[in-house]
Design a protein around this motif. Structure first.
Motif, PDB file in Angstrom:
ATOM      1  N   GLN A   1      12.222  79.549  37.248  1.00  0.00           N
ATOM      2  CA  GLN A   1      12.841  80.853  37.070  1.00  0.00           C
ATOM      3  C   GLN A   1      12.339  81.897  38.060  1.00  0.00           C
ATOM      4  N   ASP A   2      11.244  81.630  38.719  1.00  0.00           N
ATOM      5  CA  ASP A   2      10.741  82.563  39.736  1.00  0.00           C
ATOM      6  C   ASP A   2      11.309  82.268  41.128  1.00  0.00           C
ATOM      7  N   ASP A   3      12.122  81.224  41.240  1.00  0.00           N
ATOM      8  CA  ASP A   3      12.614  80.789  42.550  1.00  0.00           C
ATOM      9  C   ASP A   3      14.026  81.286  42.836  1.00  0.00           C
ATOM     10  N   THR A   4      14.278  81.519  44.119  1.00  0.00           N
ATOM     11  CA  THR A   4      15.619  81.798  44.622  1.00  0.00           C
ATOM     12  C   THR A   4      16.069  80.599  45.440  1.00  0.00           C
ATOM     13  N   VAL A   5      17.253  80.095  45.113  1.00  0.00           N
ATOM     14  CA  VAL A   5      17.796  78.925  45.805  1.00  0.00           C
ATOM     15  C   VAL A   5      19.048  79.339  46.566  1.00  0.00           C
ATOM     16  N   PHE A   6      19.112  78.976  47.830  1.00  0.00           N
ATOM     17  CA  PHE A   6      20.317  79.142  48.630  1.00  0.00           C
ATOM     18  C   PHE A   6      21.006  77.785  48.696  1.00  0.00           C
ATOM     19  N   GLU A   7      22.225  77.728  48.148  1.00  0.00           N
ATOM     20  CA  GLU A   7      22.986  76.473  48.205  1.00  0.00           C
ATOM     21  C   GLU A   7      24.037  76.573  49.304  1.00  0.00           C
ATOM     22  N   ILE A   8      24.070  75.579  50.169  1.00  0.00           N
ATOM     23  CA  ILE A   8      25.022  75.548  51.277  1.00  0.00           C
ATOM     24  C   ILE A   8      26.190  74.648  50.901  1.00  0.00           C
ATOM     25  N   GLY A   9      27.386  75.213  50.919  1.00  0.00           N
ATOM     26  CA  GLY A   9      28.583  74.443  50.606  1.00  0.00           C
ATOM     27  C   GLY A   9      28.658  74.023  49.149  1.00  0.00           C
ATOM     28  N   PRO A  10      28.727  74.967  48.214  1.00  0.00           N
ATOM     29  CA  PRO A  10      28.765  74.603  46.796  1.00  0.00           C
ATOM     30  C   PRO A  10      30.038  73.900  46.375  1.00  0.00           C
ATOM     31  N   GLY A  11      31.125  74.056  47.155  1.00  0.00           N
ATOM     32  CA  GLY A  11      32.395  73.454  46.745  1.00  0.00           C
ATOM     33  C   GLY A  11      32.810  74.016  45.398  1.00  0.00           C
ATOM     34  N   PHE A  12      33.144  73.120  44.478  1.00  0.00           N
ATOM     35  CA  PHE A  12      33.567  73.559  43.143  1.00  0.00           C
ATOM     36  C   PHE A  12      32.431  73.477  42.125  1.00  0.00           C
ATOM     37  N   GLY A  13      31.190  73.462  42.619  1.00  0.00           N
ATOM     38  CA  GLY A  13      30.053  73.613  41.718  1.00  0.00           C
ATOM     39  C   GLY A  13      29.461  72.336  41.181  1.00  0.00           C
ATOM     40  N   ALA A  14      29.524  71.242  41.942  1.00  0.00           N
ATOM     41  CA  ALA A  14      29.018  69.950  41.463  1.00  0.00           C
ATOM     42  C   ALA A  14      27.548  70.017  41.062  1.00  0.00           C
TER      43      ALA A  14
ATOM     44  N   GLY B   1      21.862  71.518  49.569  1.00  0.00           N
ATOM     45  CA  GLY B   1      23.229  71.341  50.028  1.00  0.00           C
ATOM     46  C   GLY B   1      23.575  69.903  50.347  1.00  0.00           C
ATOM     47  N   ASN B   2      24.869  69.605  50.260  1.00  0.00           N
ATOM     48  CA  ASN B   2      25.431  68.338  50.703  1.00  0.00           C
ATOM     49  C   ASN B   2      25.982  68.602  52.095  1.00  0.00           C
ATOM     50  N   ILE B   3      25.313  68.082  53.121  1.00  0.00           N
ATOM     51  CA  ILE B   3      25.550  68.519  54.496  1.00  0.00           C
ATOM     52  C   ILE B   3      26.405  67.505  55.262  1.00  0.00           C
ATOM     53  N   PRO B   4      27.569  67.932  55.788  1.00  0.00           N
ATOM     54  CA  PRO B   4      28.385  67.033  56.610  1.00  0.00           C
ATOM     55  C   PRO B   4      27.623  66.587  57.854  1.00  0.00           C
ATOM     56  N   TYR B   5      27.975  65.407  58.360  1.00  0.00           N
ATOM     57  CA  TYR B   5      27.257  64.829  59.489  1.00  0.00           C
ATOM     58  C   TYR B   5      27.155  65.793  60.674  1.00  0.00           C
TER      59      TYR B   5
ATOM     60  N   VAL C   1      24.031  61.903  39.831  1.00  0.00           N
ATOM     61  CA  VAL C   1      23.508  62.254  41.149  1.00  0.00           C
ATOM     62  C   VAL C   1      23.222  63.748  41.198  1.00  0.00           C
ATOM     63  N   GLY C   2      24.138  64.549  40.670  1.00  0.00           N
ATOM     64  CA  GLY C   2      23.936  65.997  40.644  1.00  0.00           C
ATOM     65  C   GLY C   2      22.665  66.374  39.908  1.00  0.00           C
ATOM     66  N   ARG C   3      22.419  65.729  38.772  1.00  0.00           N
ATOM     67  CA  ARG C   3      21.202  66.023  38.003  1.00  0.00           C
ATOM     68  C   ARG C   3      19.941  65.633  38.782  1.00  0.00           C
TER      69      ARG C   3
ATOM     70  N   PHE D   1      37.170  79.121  43.049  1.00  0.00           N
ATOM     71  CA  PHE D   1      35.930  79.162  42.256  1.00  0.00           C
ATOM     72  C   PHE D   1      35.888  80.434  41.435  1.00  0.00           C
ATOM     73  N   ARG D   2      36.182  81.550  42.066  1.00  0.00           N
ATOM     74  CA  ARG D   2      36.128  82.842  41.368  1.00  0.00           C
ATOM     75  C   ARG D   2      37.212  82.945  40.296  1.00  0.00           C
ATOM     76  N   GLU D   3      38.394  82.386  40.581  1.00  0.00           N
ATOM     77  CA  GLU D   3      39.465  82.411  39.588  1.00  0.00           C
ATOM     78  C   GLU D   3      39.123  81.543  38.384  1.00  0.00           C
ATOM     79  N   GLU D   4      38.450  80.424  38.634  1.00  0.00           N
ATOM     80  CA  GLU D   4      38.112  79.490  37.549  1.00  0.00           C
ATOM     81  C   GLU D   4      36.941  79.974  36.707  1.00  0.00           C
ATOM     82  N   TYR D   5      35.892  80.505  37.384  1.00  0.00           N
ATOM     83  CA  TYR D   5      34.653  80.799  36.665  1.00  0.00           C
ATOM     84  C   TYR D   5      34.331  82.280  36.554  1.00  0.00           C
ATOM     85  N   GLY D   6      34.978  83.107  37.352  1.00  0.00           N
ATOM     86  CA  GLY D   6      34.669  84.532  37.322  1.00  0.00           C
ATOM     87  C   GLY D   6      33.238  84.796  37.763  1.00  0.00           C
ATOM     88  N   GLU D   7      32.637  85.817  37.201  1.00  0.00           N
ATOM     89  CA  GLU D   7      31.245  86.135  37.511  1.00  0.00           C
ATOM     90  C   GLU D   7      30.312  85.269  36.678  1.00  0.00           C
TER      91      GLU D   7
END
Length: 251
Positions: free
Chosen positions: A17-30, A93-97, A5-7, A55-61
């Motif tokens: 590569q020329d696009d900027t994407v804003f992701e809402i509610g990334p959670g743990f990066g699904a 984004g995966n948007i809550p109801y 589903v993520g794919r 997220f930052r502790e797991e993946y850093g920058e």
């Protein structure tokens, strides 16, 4: 989330590569890392401070990813896009109801910088939005349809998630760039729609009377100019008919 589903969500973004994407509610990066691999820049906005910290502790920058702790409904999307040199952006984004309606309003307000959005929403909401105005429509459905083309892309069963939610979802595309060009003033169109839906049981002749007075015309003028039978109810009107009413109320 099921990786397949993520794919599919990432592919639906059609980001390059020329696009900027804003992701809402990334959670743990699904889907986050898939978007990072496809797009030039990803700005992820996460409300939960605990998730941001984990997220930052797991993946850093992560190259190409900027993680921001904040409320997407309060986030200044336009300013953020321009500050990053992006004239137009894609939103995902995966948007809550409970967040769907206010988020759509935010996207409409920022349609000058949002090219399109790919959102996972509750199935019933997706069906109403994709169907557009008509029987069972709401004010939101009619306003969104004025500004964008909404398409249901693919269903997502509740079994694709762990823990399993109580509802099925559908991924939709809200396309602002490919929307029909409209003639009516957006603010006046919105006023007409909300007046028409203020009381579903009333005919348009009654629901639009106050707005007509404020605009210095009579409902008879509106009916004559628009060619719309004002004994109808708001949920029966198409976008074009609502637009005709807005134009009839214009100077």
């Amino acid at each position: 989330m099921d990786p397949n589903v993520g794919r599919k969500v990432v592919a639906a973004l059609r980001a390059g590569q020329d696009d900027t994407v804003f992701e809402i509610g990334p959670g743990f990066g699904a889907i986050t890392f898939g978007i990072v691999a496809a797009a030039g820049r990803v700005v992820a906005i996460e409300y939960d401070s605990g998730i941001v910290r984990a997220f930052r502790e797991e993946y850093g920058e992560v190259d190409g990813l900027e993680l921001i702790e904040g409320d997407a409904l309060e986030f200044d999307l336009r300013r953020a896009a321009l500050a990053r040199g992006a004239r137009r952006v894609i939103v995902a984004g995966n948007i809550p109801y409970g967040m769907t309606s206010p988020l759509l309003r935010v996207l409409i307000e920022n349609r000058d910088v949002v090219t399109r959005s790919v959102l996972m929403v509750q199935r019933e909401v997706a069906e109403r939005l994709a169907a557009g105005p008509g029987a069972g429509a709401s004010a939101l459905t009619s306003v969104v349809a004025f500004h964008a083309t909404v398409s249901a892309l693919f269903p997502v069963r509740r079994t694709c998630f762990h823990p399993r939610p109580d509802v099925d979802s559908t991924v939709i595309e809200v396309d602002f760039e490919g929307a029909v060009e409209r003639r009516a003033d957006p603010g006046l169109y919105s006023d007409v729609v909300h007046a028409a839906f203020a009381s579903r049981r009333k005919m348009l002749r009654g629901t639009l009377s106050e707005l007509a007075v404020r605009r210095g015309v009579t409902v008879g003028d509106v009916e004559r100019r628009s060619g719309i039978d004002l004994t109808r109810r708001g949920e029966t009107l198409s976008v074009e008919e609502f637009e005709a009413l807005a134009l009839a109320l214009s100077p």
